[in-house]
Design a protein around this motif. Sequence first.
Motif, mmCIF file in Angstrom:
data_model
loop_
_atom_site.group_PDB
_atom_site.id
_atom_site.type_symbol
_atom_site.label_atom_id
_atom_site.label_comp_id
_atom_site.label_asym_id
_atom_site.label_seq_id
_atom_site.Cartn_x
_atom_site.Cartn_y
_atom_site.Cartn_z
ATOM 1 N N ASP A 180 -23.793 88.044 31.836
ATOM 2 C CA ASP A 180 -22.939 87.956 32.729
ATOM 3 C C ASP A 180 -21.779 86.706 32.556
ATOM 4 O O ASP A 180 -21.907 86.007 31.483
ATOM 5 C CB ASP A 180 -23.444 87.337 34.133
ATOM 6 C CG ASP A 180 -24.515 85.932 34.410
ATOM 7 O OD1 ASP A 180 -24.031 85.049 33.214
ATOM 8 O OD2 ASP A 180 -25.572 85.827 34.812
ATOM 9 N N ARG A 181 -21.034 86.276 33.703
ATOM 10 C CA ARG A 181 -20.054 85.440 33.219
ATOM 11 C C ARG A 181 -20.277 83.919 32.812
ATOM 12 O O ARG A 181 -19.447 83.263 32.071
ATOM 13 C CB ARG A 181 -18.977 85.008 34.213
ATOM 14 C CG ARG A 181 -19.707 84.487 35.822
ATOM 15 C CD ARG A 181 -18.770 84.489 37.005
ATOM 16 N NE ARG A 181 -19.340 83.896 38.040
ATOM 17 C CZ ARG A 181 -19.280 82.523 38.523
ATOM 18 N NH1 ARG A 181 -18.356 81.894 37.807
ATOM 19 N NH2 ARG A 181 -19.775 82.280 39.450
ATOM 20 N N LEU B 201 -19.778 80.438 29.286
ATOM 21 C CA LEU B 201 -19.276 78.810 29.362
ATOM 22 C C LEU B 201 -20.034 77.860 28.588
ATOM 23 O O LEU B 201 -20.877 77.981 27.891
ATOM 24 C CB LEU B 201 -19.902 78.315 30.680
ATOM 25 C CG LEU B 201 -19.286 79.177 32.189
ATOM 26 C CD1 LEU B 201 -19.972 78.638 33.493
ATOM 27 C CD2 LEU B 201 -17.920 79.268 32.227
ATOM 28 N N SER B 202 -18.941 77.024 28.205
ATOM 29 C CA SER B 202 -19.482 75.922 27.371
ATOM 30 C C SER B 202 -20.733 75.036 27.843
ATOM 31 O O SER B 202 -21.251 74.612 26.998
ATOM 32 C CB SER B 202 -18.454 75.124 26.783
ATOM 33 O OG SER B 202 -17.920 74.337 28.066
ATOM 34 N N THR B 203 -20.898 75.319 28.807
ATOM 35 C CA THR B 203 -22.175 74.282 29.526
ATOM 36 C C THR B 203 -23.418 75.124 29.474
ATOM 37 O O THR B 203 -24.414 74.667 30.145
ATOM 38 C CB THR B 203 -21.840 73.930 30.964
ATOM 39 O OG1 THR B 203 -21.464 75.053 31.652
ATOM 40 C CG2 THR B 203 -20.666 72.883 30.940
ATOM 41 N N THR B 204 -23.309 76.108 29.004
ATOM 42 C CA THR B 204 -24.573 77.202 28.790
ATOM 43 C C THR B 204 -25.241 76.991 27.461
ATOM 44 O O THR B 204 -24.747 76.815 26.361
ATOM 45 C CB THR B 204 -24.262 78.830 28.973
ATOM 46 O OG1 THR B 204 -23.559 78.860 30.330
ATOM 47 C CG2 THR B 204 -25.402 79.660 28.782
ATOM 48 N N ARG B 205 -26.728 77.027 27.465
ATOM 49 C CA ARG B 205 -27.549 77.111 26.393
ATOM 50 C C ARG B 205 -28.587 77.917 26.621
ATOM 51 O O ARG B 205 -29.026 78.173 27.667
ATOM 52 C CB ARG B 205 -28.099 75.522 26.132
ATOM 53 C CG ARG B 205 -26.931 74.406 25.911
ATOM 54 C CD ARG B 205 -26.485 74.562 24.517
ATOM 55 N NE ARG B 205 -25.740 73.194 24.299
ATOM 56 C CZ ARG B 205 -24.568 73.212 24.749
ATOM 57 N NH1 ARG B 205 -23.750 74.328 25.647
ATOM 58 N NH2 ARG B 205 -23.739 72.183 24.535
ATOM 59 N N ASN B 206 -29.074 78.412 25.266
ATOM 60 C CA ASN B 206 -30.039 79.276 25.444
ATOM 61 C C ASN B 206 -31.151 79.067 24.479
ATOM 62 O O ASN B 206 -30.740 79.075 23.534
ATOM 63 C CB ASN B 206 -29.669 80.913 25.036
ATOM 64 C CG ASN B 206 -28.905 81.592 26.101
ATOM 65 O OD1 ASN B 206 -29.413 82.226 27.159
ATOM 66 N ND2 ASN B 206 -27.404 81.680 26.063
ATOM 67 N N ILE B 207 -32.435 78.991 25.231
ATOM 68 C CA ILE B 207 -33.570 78.655 24.451
ATOM 69 C C ILE B 207 -34.500 79.911 24.035
ATOM 70 O O ILE B 207 -34.363 80.781 24.735
ATOM 71 C CB ILE B 207 -34.693 77.875 24.991
ATOM 72 C CG1 ILE B 207 -33.773 76.520 25.439
ATOM 73 C CG2 ILE B 207 -35.833 77.381 24.348
ATOM 74 C CD1 ILE B 207 -34.874 75.503 26.324
ATOM 75 N N ASP C 77 -24.512 72.028 35.419
ATOM 76 C CA ASP C 77 -23.670 72.208 36.381
ATOM 77 C C ASP C 77 -22.003 71.658 36.407
ATOM 78 O O ASP C 77 -21.812 71.021 35.289
ATOM 79 C CB ASP C 77 -23.950 71.351 37.621
ATOM 80 C CG ASP C 77 -23.195 71.696 38.980
ATOM 81 O OD1 ASP C 77 -22.577 72.715 39.077
ATOM 82 O OD2 ASP C 77 -23.038 70.926 39.792
ATOM 83 N N SER C 78 -21.213 72.466 36.606
ATOM 84 C CA SER C 78 -19.648 72.045 36.230
ATOM 85 C C SER C 78 -18.913 72.786 37.341
ATOM 86 O O SER C 78 -19.292 73.309 38.441
ATOM 87 C CB SER C 78 -19.136 72.794 34.858
ATOM 88 O OG SER C 78 -19.415 74.393 34.862
ATOM 89 N N SER C 79 -17.549 72.856 37.201
ATOM 90 C CA SER C 79 -16.544 73.321 38.130
ATOM 91 C C SER C 79 -16.778 74.643 38.711
ATOM 92 O O SER C 79 -16.249 75.302 39.560
ATOM 93 C CB SER C 79 -15.165 72.784 37.959
ATOM 94 O OG SER C 79 -15.027 73.211 36.710
ATOM 95 N N ALA C 80 -17.345 75.546 37.616
ATOM 96 C CA ALA C 80 -17.797 76.726 37.591
ATOM 97 C C ALA C 80 -18.795 76.905 38.279
ATOM 98 O O ALA C 80 -19.504 78.203 38.669
ATOM 99 C CB ALA C 80 -17.808 77.411 36.183
ATOM 100 N N GLY C 81 -19.821 75.941 38.844
ATOM 101 C CA GLY C 81 -20.884 76.276 39.340
ATOM 102 C C GLY C 81 -22.009 76.665 38.378
ATOM 103 O O GLY C 81 -21.981 76.596 37.249
ATOM 104 N N VAL C 82 -23.286 76.913 38.995
ATOM 105 C CA VAL C 82 -24.352 77.753 38.116
ATOM 106 C C VAL C 82 -24.936 78.668 38.596
ATOM 107 O O VAL C 82 -24.550 79.126 39.743
ATOM 108 C CB VAL C 82 -25.443 76.484 38.121
ATOM 109 C CG1 VAL C 82 -25.181 75.072 37.361
ATOM 110 C CG2 VAL C 82 -26.120 76.079 39.414
#
Length: 310
Positions: free
Chosen positions: A42-43, A47-53, A70-75
């Motif tokens: 998904d979108r 985002l640069s604020t996303t990490r995957n373990i 959390d960022s201006s794009a929400g979560v």
Amino acid sequence: MPIRLNIATDPVQIDSILKLRYDVFCLQEKLFQPTTDQRVVDRFDTLSTTRNILATRDDRIVGALRINVDSSAGVPADDYYDFRQHLPKENVNMMSVGMFCVREAQRSLGIALHLISLSAYFAVSNDITHVIAPTNPAIGKLLGRVGFKPVGDLRYDPHLGGNFIPMMLDMRDLADSFLTFAKRTQLYNFLQSYEYMLFNAGETVLQAGVKGNSAFVIIEGEAEVRHAESGAVLAVLGEGQVLGELALLTDDTQSVDVIARSHLQTMVLPKDTFLNHLRTDPDHTLQMLHSYAHRMKTVLLGSGFVANLS
């Protein structure tokens, strides 16, 4: 085979996680409709604020969990429930966890709890105050063990294809034995390495003759240090002790075999992180040298080479 948990660092790992989501959510659990590219994305994945373990076993990804700061794009959790009504008005740094999936054949190995725990380590080292999660009821109790609490009633969401419980973790309520252990053993700053390995009894942690690039801190369980040729047990190491540090200090190969004596949980300390820590924390360096000297005394006395060492 040992299980390794870490944050995905390259596109190949990310793509494998998207395929794993498809296998679990579309084929196994049938929560989502199949897609032509056999991936679930998904979108928020862009985002640069996303990490995957991810959790890997025998070089195959067997589990994964997504973190969104959390960022201006929400979560992603914003799409399912108004978690923000339960957050303090000020001084909040929030993240969500989701896309939680483990292959059915590996669900008895404890991978789920360790994925959740590693996300908590990420939260601690990034000054997160609250973690939110629209939670499958099947893992609600698991999140509760870490400190998550329901903030709403069970509800149905058509996009998720089932029921969920809105749950939140106030980081002040975090119940994690490793974080307590990390503080007690002065290893708190190693949380940012975000790498964790699990061994079953009898599995090899370190092999003589192999050049190591990491040390391991025992979180739980015991390991035997064995003579490379005779197999004799030279020492038994437990919680808080470090494995493989001598080879990193000497830049040499491992001189002994180290075998898990029981189910063994370890945190991986990459060589550069480990050596930098020793340079900047002399108190812990002395503590580690004292531990190593005590271990060598035990080994020498047990080997019969010396009658006494003091």
